[in-house]
Design a protein around this motif. Structure first.
Motif, short mmCIF file in Angstrom:
data_model
loop_
_atom_site.label_atom_id
_atom_site.label_comp_id
_atom_site.label_asym_id
_atom_site.label_seq_id
_atom_site.Cartn_x
_atom_site.Cartn_y
_atom_site.Cartn_z
N THR A 108 -95.02 -87.38 74.06
CA THR A 108 -94.75 -86.69 75.31
C THR A 108 -93.75 -87.47 76.13
OG1 THR A 108 -96.61 -87.81 76.39
CG2 THR A 108 -97.06 -85.67 75.35
N ASN A 109 -93.03 -86.72 76.95
CA ASN A 109 -92.07 -87.29 77.87
C ASN A 109 -92.45 -86.80 79.26
OD1 ASN A 109 -89.51 -86.82 79.58
ND2 ASN A 109 -88.83 -88.29 78.01
N PRO A 110 -92.58 -87.68 80.25
CA PRO A 110 -93.04 -87.25 81.58
C PRO A 110 -92.21 -86.12 82.16
CG PRO A 110 -93.09 -89.64 81.41
CD PRO A 110 -92.44 -89.15 80.15
N ALA A 111 -90.89 -86.18 82.00
CA ALA A 111 -90.05 -85.11 82.55
C ALA A 111 -90.31 -83.79 81.84
CB ALA A 111 -88.57 -85.50 82.43
N ASP A 112 -90.47 -83.85 80.51
CA ASP A 112 -90.77 -82.63 79.76
C ASP A 112 -92.13 -82.08 80.16
OD1 ASP A 112 -88.38 -82.91 78.44
OD2 ASP A 112 -89.26 -83.85 76.66
N ASP A 113 -93.11 -82.96 80.33
CA ASP A 113 -94.45 -82.52 80.72
C ASP A 113 -94.42 -81.84 82.09
OD1 ASP A 113 -95.50 -83.43 78.41
OD2 ASP A 113 -96.58 -85.13 79.26
N ALA A 114 -93.66 -82.41 83.02
CA ALA A 114 -93.58 -81.81 84.36
C ALA A 114 -92.98 -80.41 84.29
CB ALA A 114 -92.74 -82.69 85.27
N LEU A 115 -92.00 -80.21 83.41
CA LEU A 115 -91.41 -78.89 83.24
C LEU A 115 -92.43 -77.91 82.66
CD1 LEU A 115 -89.03 -76.92 83.21
CD2 LEU A 115 -88.39 -77.85 80.96
N VAL A 116 -93.20 -78.36 81.66
CA VAL A 116 -94.20 -77.49 81.05
C VAL A 116 -95.26 -77.09 82.08
CG1 VAL A 116 -96.07 -77.42 79.36
CG2 VAL A 116 -93.85 -78.34 78.71
N VAL A 117 -95.66 -78.03 82.93
CA VAL A 117 -96.63 -77.72 83.98
C VAL A 117 -96.11 -76.59 84.86
CG1 VAL A 117 -97.73 -78.57 86.08
CG2 VAL A 117 -97.72 -79.98 84.02
N ARG A 118 -94.87 -76.71 85.29
CA ARG A 118 -94.29 -75.67 86.15
C ARG A 118 -94.24 -74.33 85.43
NH1 ARG A 118 -89.18 -78.25 89.49
NH2 ARG A 118 -90.10 -80.28 89.97
N GLN A 119 -93.86 -74.35 84.16
CA GLN A 119 -93.73 -73.10 83.41
C GLN A 119 -95.08 -72.42 83.22
OE1 GLN A 119 -91.72 -74.87 80.01
NE2 GLN A 119 -89.79 -73.88 80.55
N ILE A 120 -96.12 -73.19 82.88
CA ILE A 120 -97.45 -72.61 82.70
C ILE A 120 -97.97 -72.05 84.02
CG2 ILE A 120 -99.87 -73.15 82.24
CD1 ILE A 120 -98.41 -72.96 79.68
N VAL A 121 -97.85 -72.83 85.08
CA VAL A 121 -98.33 -72.39 86.39
C VAL A 121 -97.60 -71.12 86.83
CG1 VAL A 121 -98.45 -72.96 88.85
CG2 VAL A 121 -99.11 -74.66 87.14
N ASP A 122 -96.29 -71.11 86.69
CA ASP A 122 -95.51 -69.95 87.12
C ASP A 122 -95.87 -68.71 86.30
OD1 ASP A 122 -94.27 -71.47 89.02
OD2 ASP A 122 -92.41 -71.76 87.89
N ALA A 123 -95.97 -68.86 84.97
CA ALA A 123 -96.27 -67.71 84.12
C ALA A 123 -97.67 -67.16 84.42
CB ALA A 123 -96.16 -68.09 82.64
N TRP A 124 -98.65 -68.06 84.54
CA TRP A 124 -100.01 -67.58 84.78
C TRP A 124 -100.14 -66.97 86.18
CZ3 TRP A 124 -103.51 -65.81 81.93
CH2 TRP A 124 -104.81 -65.62 82.41
N ASN A 125 -99.45 -67.54 87.15
CA ASN A 125 -99.49 -66.95 88.50
C ASN A 125 -98.86 -65.57 88.51
OD1 ASN A 125 -100.87 -69.00 89.80
ND2 ASN A 125 -99.03 -70.10 90.40
N ARG A 126 -97.85 -65.35 87.70
CA ARG A 126 -97.26 -64.01 87.59
C ARG A 126 -98.29 -63.02 87.03
NH1 ARG A 126 -92.38 -64.66 83.82
NH2 ARG A 126 -92.25 -62.39 84.09
N VAL A 127 -99.04 -63.46 86.03
CA VAL A 127 -100.07 -62.59 85.45
C VAL A 127 -101.14 -62.26 86.48
CG1 VAL A 127 -101.92 -62.45 83.73
CG2 VAL A 127 -99.67 -63.36 83.08
N THR A 128 -101.68 -63.29 87.15
CA THR A 128 -102.78 -63.05 88.09
C THR A 128 -102.30 -62.29 89.33
OG1 THR A 128 -102.45 -65.27 89.03
CG2 THR A 128 -104.12 -65.02 87.31
N HIS A 129 -101.05 -62.52 89.74
CA HIS A 129 -100.50 -61.76 90.87
C HIS A 129 -100.44 -60.28 90.52
CE1 HIS A 129 -98.14 -61.00 94.47
NE2 HIS A 129 -97.22 -60.40 93.74
N TRP A 130 -100.02 -59.97 89.29
CA TRP A 130 -99.98 -58.57 88.86
C TRP A 130 -101.39 -57.99 88.82
CZ3 TRP A 130 -101.91 -55.24 85.37
CH2 TRP A 130 -101.25 -54.02 85.20
N LEU A 131 -102.33 -58.74 88.27
CA LEU A 131 -103.71 -58.25 88.19
C LEU A 131 -104.28 -57.98 89.58
CD1 LEU A 131 -105.22 -60.59 85.44
CD2 LEU A 131 -104.47 -58.22 85.17
#
Length: 320
Positions: A108-131
């Protein structure tokens, strides 16, 4: 000097869903963060600080864990999840030698991990916002996020270093109880609750141990591998149907498909990020969806590929 505090619209929606007093508690916290943006503590998610809101201080507000991104001139709140009244203490993970660690966990790379965190949070928030705005029954079926201790406990039970994408997703929701057996993901698949993840992984490893005994007597071309220790089950065919589903290969970062009907697992060539982003895309732009068609039945999300005969007359496909 105060910094700007951004609370995205989907966070406001989540706050309202958690309790009538949560939006006010969030406003109070935002004022505090504007004055003291470094008041949070590092979380298990790279780049995300977390702060606890005591529910006793506000009416109709549970204790909350709030994660936020700290940037030089602003703060952005990324998630708000209720804290379980009794979070288990995480046991110490069993020691692993260097070869096991290298085999079981991706570098793992800290910068890569930080990007993945943002992507997961953003994608899941889009799903729950729609729901929230279209399928409230499906939103209510989602469990609250798991505590870091509960996630660490699961990692210890599996004997794995859980990747950041799984830890992030489970901190947002610890599973989907479904509506009439249907989850909110394409194909009416459901995120597996954490306790079912551990039980299913154990049962599959036991089954593979028996296969390994048989494989020792088979020619190489006939040997069957239905499960590996590095695979973590994430999504099941339905909320109560585990005959098939998706696992995350912690060694590669890709999803794969399992089936109890003894078909060999298939590589999905999706990461958890791309899978969730694709689900969010299909909900927000159903006319462009190619994998499945979202629709509604009595306030619940039902995907066309998993539509039952008893639902056909009430199903309203989304075409916007």
């Amino acid at each position: 000097m105060n910094v700007d505090v951004e609370v995205p619209p989907h966070i406001h929606g989540t706050a309202t869903h958690l309790g009538a007093g949560v939006p006010y508690a969030l406003r109070v916290l935002a004022r505090q963060l504007a004055e003291t943006p470094d008041m949070g503590h590092p979380s298990d998610l790279p780049g995300i600080l977390t702060v606890t809101v005591e529910g006793d201080l506000f009416e109709d507000c549970p204790a909350l864990s709030v994660g936020y991104l700290r940037e030089p001139d602003r703060v952005q709140i990324r998630y708000v999840t209720p804290i379980s009244p009794s979070a288990p203490t995480a046991p110490t993970a069993p020691a692993q030698d260097a070869d096991q660690s290298q085999e079981r966990a991706r570098a793992t790379n800290p910068a890569d991990d930080a990007l993945v965190v943002r992507q997961i949070v953003d994608a899941w928030n889009r799903v729950t916002h729609w729901l929230q705005h279209n399928a409230p029954r499906s939103l209510e079926a989602l469990r609250a996020g798991a505590s870091p201790a509960a996630i660490a406990t699961l990692g210890a039970q599996l004997g794995l270093q859980l990747p950041v994408e799984l830890r992030t997703l489970w901190s947002l929701t610890a599973g989907d109880d479904g509506v009439n057996g249907a989850g909110c993901l394409p194909g009416n698949q459901a995120l597996m609750p954490l306790e079912e993840v551990a039980d299913f992984h154990r049962s599959r490893m036991d089954a593979q141990a028996w296969q390994n005994t048989l494989n020792a007597q088979r020619p190489a071309e006939d040997r069957f591998v239905g499960w590996r220790s590095a695979w973590v089950p994430v999504v099941s065919h339905g909320a109560t149907d585990h005959t098939s589903g998706l696992y995350l290969d912690t060694a590669t970062g890709y999803l794969g498909r399992w089936s109890r009907y003894r078909e060999g697992p298939d590589e999905e060539l999706d990461t958890l990020v791309t899978y969730l982003e694709d689900a969010a895309d299909m909900l927000e732009a159903p006319a462009l969806a190619v994998r499945d068609t979202p629709g509604l039945v009595d306030g619940a999300l039902v995907w066309g590929s998993g539509l039952g005969p008893e639902q056909e007359g009430r199903w309203r496909p989304l075409t916007g």
